[in-house]
Design an enzyme around this catalytic site. Structure first.
Site, PDB file in Angstrom:
ATOM      1  N   GLY A 299      14.435 -12.855  25.546  1.00 15.21           N
ATOM      2  CA  GLY A 299      14.501 -11.481  26.018  1.00 15.21           C
ATOM      3  C   GLY A 299      15.909 -11.006  26.331  1.00 15.21           C
ATOM      4  O   GLY A 299      16.869 -11.336  25.634  1.00 15.21           O
TER       5      GLY A 299
ATOM      6  N   ASP B 231      17.862 -11.881  28.707  1.00 13.02           N
ATOM      7  CA  ASP B 231      18.725 -13.012  29.050  1.00 13.02           C
ATOM      8  C   ASP B 231      19.417 -13.556  27.801  1.00 13.02           C
ATOM      9  O   ASP B 231      20.645 -13.711  27.756  1.00 13.02           O
ATOM     10  CB  ASP B 231      17.885 -14.094  29.739  1.00 13.02           C
ATOM     11  CG  ASP B 231      18.707 -15.208  30.368  1.00 13.02           C
ATOM     12  OD1 ASP B 231      19.926 -15.036  30.557  1.00 13.02           O
ATOM     13  OD2 ASP B 231      18.112 -16.246  30.698  1.00 13.02           O
TER      14      ASP B 231
ATOM     15  N   GLY C 180       8.870  -9.020  31.114  1.00  6.57           N
ATOM     16  CA  GLY C 180       8.680  -9.556  29.760  1.00  6.57           C
ATOM     17  C   GLY C 180       7.826 -10.806  29.799  1.00  6.57           C
ATOM     18  O   GLY C 180       6.661 -10.765  30.218  1.00  6.57           O
TER      19      GLY C 180
END
Length: 173
Positions: free
Chosen positions: A31, A33, A122
Site C-alpha cells: 500500500g 507504505d 487498507g
C-alpha cells in the site's frame, strides 16, 4: 489550520511532511507504505533502520520521523495504525494516537504543512467511515495555538475514502 482534501498520490506532494501508514517493522510493506519507500529511495529505509537499531520496532499508535529521501516533501512521519479486530483491542484509541503523535512530531519540528493518508483502512481493514471520523476529530482536537501547522491535507488514494471525507467535511460532491 486549514484542512484540505485531495484524491491522489501522497508521494507527489510538496509539503513539509507526508505521513506514512507504516507497520511496526518500519521496513516498508504494501500500500502507501511500499509506495513511499519505493518513491523515496534507500535513504528512507536507512533512516528507519537507524531508528530500529536505536529503539526497536515502532509500537502501534506511535510515530517516528525520517528524511523524505527523493520525495518532494522534507520529511516522512511513519505512523503505525492498528489492524482492525472488530474494535475489541482499543483500535479506535490507537488510531487516534497515531494521528495525534504524527501531529506532535510535526509541531515539534515546526512544520507548517502535513499530508495524511487514510491510516489503517487498507490491508489493516479499519472501517473507512469510522477511521475518517477518528482522523478528523483528532485533527480538530489538536491544540492549534501550540502548533506551527498551517495546512493539513487528507490524501485519499481511492474514491470511497474521498467521498467519505467529502461528506464529513461538508464539501460539495
Amino acid at each position: 489550520m486549514e484542512i484540505r482534501l485531495i484524491q491522489g498520490d501522497i508521494t507527489q506532494l510538496k509539503v513539509d511532511a507526508i505521513v506514512n501508514a507504516a507497520n511496526t517493522s518500519l521496513l516498508g510493506g504494501g500500500g502507501v507504505d511500499g509506495a513511499i519507500h519505493r518513491a523515496g529511495g534507500t535513504q528512507i529505509l536507512e533512516a528507519c533502520q537507524h531508528i530500529r537499531n536505536r529503539q526497536g520496532k515502532c509500537a502501534v499508535g506511535e510515530a517516528v520521523i525520517t528524511t523524505a529521501g527523493l520525495l518532494p516533501a522534507q520529511y516522512v512521519i511513519h505512523a503505525v495504525g492498528p489492524v482492525w479486530n472488530k474494535g475489541d483491542l482499543r483500535e479506535e484509541e490507537l488510531l487516534a494516537s497515531a494521528y495525534r503523535n504524527s501531529l506532535k512530531l510535526a509541531a515539534t519540528k515546526g512544520l507548517r504543512s502535513i499530508a495524511f493518508p487514510n491510516i489503517s483502512t487498507g490491508i489493516y481493514r479499519f472501517p473507512k467511515d469510522k477511521a475518517a471520523q477518528i482522523a478528523l476529530q483528532t485533527v480538530r482536537d489538536f491544540p492549534s495555538e501550540a502548533s506551527s501547522i498551517e495546512e493539513l491535507i487528507f490524501v485519499c488514494f481511492d474514491e470511497e475514502n474521498y467521498r467519505i471525507y467529502q461528506s464529513l467535511l461538508g464539501f460539495v460532491h
